[in-house]
Design an enzyme around this catalytic site. Sequence first.
Site, mmCIF file in Angstrom:
data_model
loop_
_atom_site.group_PDB
_atom_site.id
_atom_site.type_symbol
_atom_site.label_atom_id
_atom_site.label_comp_id
_atom_site.label_asym_id
_atom_site.label_seq_id
_atom_site.Cartn_x
_atom_site.Cartn_y
_atom_site.Cartn_z
ATOM 1 N N CYS A 179 -5.357 -27.984 6.362
ATOM 2 C CA CYS A 179 -4.299 -27.083 6.845
ATOM 3 C C CYS A 179 -3.331 -27.811 7.776
ATOM 4 O O CYS A 179 -3.577 -28.940 8.201
ATOM 5 C CB CYS A 179 -4.909 -25.877 7.562
ATOM 6 S SG CYS A 179 -5.401 -26.206 9.257
ATOM 7 N N ASP A 193 0.860 -1.179 0.000
ATOM 8 C CA ASP A 193 0.000 0.000 0.000
ATOM 9 C C ASP A 193 0.899 1.232 0.000
ATOM 10 O O ASP A 193 2.124 1.126 0.049
ATOM 11 C CB ASP A 193 -0.974 -0.045 1.182
ATOM 12 C CG ASP A 193 -0.246 0.044 2.508
ATOM 13 O OD1 ASP A 193 0.986 0.181 2.507
ATOM 14 O OD2 ASP A 193 -0.911 -0.043 3.549
ATOM 15 N N CYS A 251 -5.338 -28.666 11.148
ATOM 16 C CA CYS A 251 -6.428 -29.648 11.099
ATOM 17 C C CYS A 251 -5.977 -30.992 10.543
ATOM 18 O O CYS A 251 -6.387 -32.045 11.037
ATOM 19 C CB CYS A 251 -7.588 -29.105 10.260
ATOM 20 S SG CYS A 251 -8.389 -27.651 10.984
ATOM 21 N N HIS A 292 -4.443 -22.133 10.082
ATOM 22 C CA HIS A 292 -5.773 -22.616 9.682
ATOM 23 C C HIS A 292 -6.560 -21.514 8.975
ATOM 24 O O HIS A 292 -7.122 -21.733 7.898
ATOM 25 C CB HIS A 292 -6.574 -23.127 10.880
ATOM 26 C CG HIS A 292 -8.026 -23.312 10.534
ATOM 27 N ND1 HIS A 292 -8.474 -24.385 9.799
ATOM 28 C CD2 HIS A 292 -9.117 -22.513 10.719
ATOM 29 C CE1 HIS A 292 -9.770 -24.254 9.578
ATOM 30 N NE2 HIS A 292 -10.183 -23.125 10.127
ATOM 31 N N CYS A 350 -10.597 -30.070 6.770
ATOM 32 C CA CYS A 350 -9.664 -29.019 6.343
ATOM 33 C C CYS A 350 -8.274 -29.622 6.178
ATOM 34 O O CYS A 350 -7.855 -30.483 6.952
ATOM 35 C CB CYS A 350 -9.639 -27.898 7.382
ATOM 36 S SG CYS A 350 -8.409 -26.618 7.023
ATOM 37 N N ASP A 373 -7.510 -7.934 0.295
ATOM 38 C CA ASP A 373 -6.581 -8.149 1.398
ATOM 39 C C ASP A 373 -7.348 -7.893 2.673
ATOM 40 O O ASP A 373 -8.290 -7.084 2.689
ATOM 41 C CB ASP A 373 -5.395 -7.178 1.339
ATOM 42 C CG ASP A 373 -5.791 -5.790 1.829
ATOM 43 O OD1 ASP A 373 -6.457 -5.060 1.064
ATOM 44 O OD2 ASP A 373 -5.475 -5.454 2.976
#
Lengths: 421, 421
Positions: B341, B93, B344, B381, B339, B301
């Site tokens: 990830c 930014d 998980c 996660h 999930c 974002d």
Amino acid sequence: MSLRFTVLQRSGLCNARTGQVTTPHGMFETPAFMPVGTRASVKGVLPAMLASTGAQICLANTYHLLLRPGPDIIERAGGLHRFMGWHAPILTDSGGYQAFSMADLNRVDDEGVLFRSVVDGSWVHLSPERAIRVQNQLGADIIMAFDDCPAAEPADTLATPTHRPDPQGSDPRPLRALRRDRIDGRAAHAQRLRQANERTVRWLERCKAAHARASDQALFGIIQGGTDLEQRTWSAQRVCAIELPGYAIGGVAVGEPSDQIARVVAHTAPLMPEDRPRYLMGVGYERDLLAAVRAGVDMFDCVLPTRNGRNANAFTPTGQIRLRNAVYADDRRPIESGCDCAACAGTGASHGPGAGGFSRDYLRHLFLAGEMLGPILVTLHNLRYFQRFMARIRRAVADDDWAGLEREYPVVARSGPTNPG
Amino acid sequence: MSLRFTVLQRSGLCNARTGQVTTPHGMFETPAFMPVGTRASVKGVLPAMLASTGAQICLANTYHLLLRPGPDIIERAGGLHRFMGWHAPILTDSGGYQAFSMADLNRVDDEGVLFRSVVDGSWVHLSPERAIRVQNQLGADIIMAFDDCPAAEPADTLATPTHRPDPQGSDPRPLRALRRDRIDGRAAHAQRLRQANERTVRWLERCKAAHARASDQALFGIIQGGTDLEQRTWSAQRVCAIELPGYAIGGVAVGEPSDQIARVVAHTAPLMPEDRPRYLMGVGYERDLLAAVRAGVDMFDCVLPTRNGRNANAFTPTGQIRLRNAVYADDRRPIESGCDCAACAGTGASHGPGAGGFSRDYLRHLFLAGEMLGPILVTLHNLRYFQRFMARIRRAVADDDWAGLEREYPVVARSGPTNPG
């Protein structure tokens, strides 16, 4: 049999040996360095990353896990390995050291220790039976006996006073009276050491009797005795007379200088059975590890790589560097050139053109900005550094090339304060 | 050309599209969610782990990096990619939003903004030229124009008062005077909005003129205008009249309710060029993302997955769960069943017999014990959850199966406050 220890190589120049310890959760090579995961987590490090540093066994603290989340929750979760996602060997201490050193201690007698929980202030009682019961619930591969750990000798009894410390102050007694106090203090401490030593042996018998999972958890006894070599001899004889899969040297690295650690270990390790792993608790810096290996020690644990890493102190073969220091603001080198850790070799970076290691300028920025990634990266480096150092020691045993090791790690020859940082 | 945007699929039911953006550091798929690495680090996440969550681009904040470590250090380190070990696309930014919202603001005029550094209290001046110069030094693939970001409309001007708020208090003026104040306040705010809108266009011309690396850094213009749709129209026309590789909608998600976000985005996105990526800054929750994609937005974002993860709030398709809650003390399920990830699916665990995911009981323990690994695992996660959600959205565009997505993510239909946690 809960544990099998095989000696693979022996030095011809000292008592050092290499070996393998096999547990229900796999094997680890010795001499071994065990990272400390106090509350069922090596701070900031995923178990998969811990394994990638070369760690083959890690440690967790019974005292902390007893207070939070409590052993019932961990037992219901299927034990510590499943709870924390570490499926390799684990060792738990007994909680004794922390109960004696950290707690608001109320009563110590032959029954055990009564102390206040640092989590919620409730009263907690630990006895040999309770400490073993809790460790049976946690389910580590190696569990430690509950021992009586008196506080280290108070600093003010160590030297006979030659002058009144505060001649203008509130203590008007003559030097003679102060000297008498010191002598009384030292005598009292020696008596407390003897009492603790004897109690530790009585408690070890009770630990062994209480141990309900001897088939899959190896109970280690702990030798005490402070810096008094006669006490160490007595303790080693009595503790090692009790048949167990391994033995440890406790009560070391409680603030004494490096040469005292080496002296106690060099005396005690040869008194321990050849065919059982020898574990030196809570040690330490590179030269302490090296001296202990040469005395015949096989296992180590210490918070140094993790705690110092969180404080921006990175280990290198020439000593620690403090990454907060302004000299690193524009330093584009990795912590240690040639290191293969996630930080130095950049395996923690994303793939792509120009991928390389994380450099000191970035690490310094992370610490100054208070970013978690700073402690994470330096912890990963330090953990890998200690594992590389142990691998180098194992090679030195095989080659009996101790001078080569000392050339590669100038830090082990450093005199003066143990911590150069 | 610094950036290439290819539209791959278009919905037949709404303005949604999928595409690819190609930058000098590789490609990312759109609609894309960009994790936020404010100080050149996504908090607690190694770049290699960030890549493993599916993130293909991440964001860093010019304001924070300008103040510490400073753009010169990053430039000398070879730019942001090398500095932070992220070799995929990066967006920075301009620092405008933070300079206006976080800083001790001294002066805003056509020249720029004068504010005090939150790091050391020194005076810092940001102008369009300086903001672009700093971003040229940082070297991100996509850089943002420096815009005038007035504070959101003060809450006390939003409604016309119907009673004196404090009749016994220190403000003795009649209701008529208070109403006049509100009307004056709203008029002043509207005038400030118009001024900011016009200044933003003037500044964008200066940003484009100052941009020294147009061949390898894509400058995006930012549409302002608050919740006033006429202002949005005016801004979109003027901003998009300046030829640039992409455009963004700014000044959204500054505290207004979810339906206001959707209203502004649905109005503004179709006014932006079809053949350039459209970026909605700072948004948001799942239903905000979905509504914006349907309006034709390609890039997002938000700090939600990382910030909420550090606070033990885990995203699931049925809403967030607060892992500190006592109901999870004995809950052996992963955060989200199915999930993939690191938390998980247990890819963050060490290999071994019985390896599985980290469960809610363990995560709760980590948060209560203050262990870094709790924030790390829940952040991982949440980041993966957002990437899976975006992948599901891209599939919905291809299939035009929006009902299927809403069935799988009941959270997008939730009414009431955006944050169910």
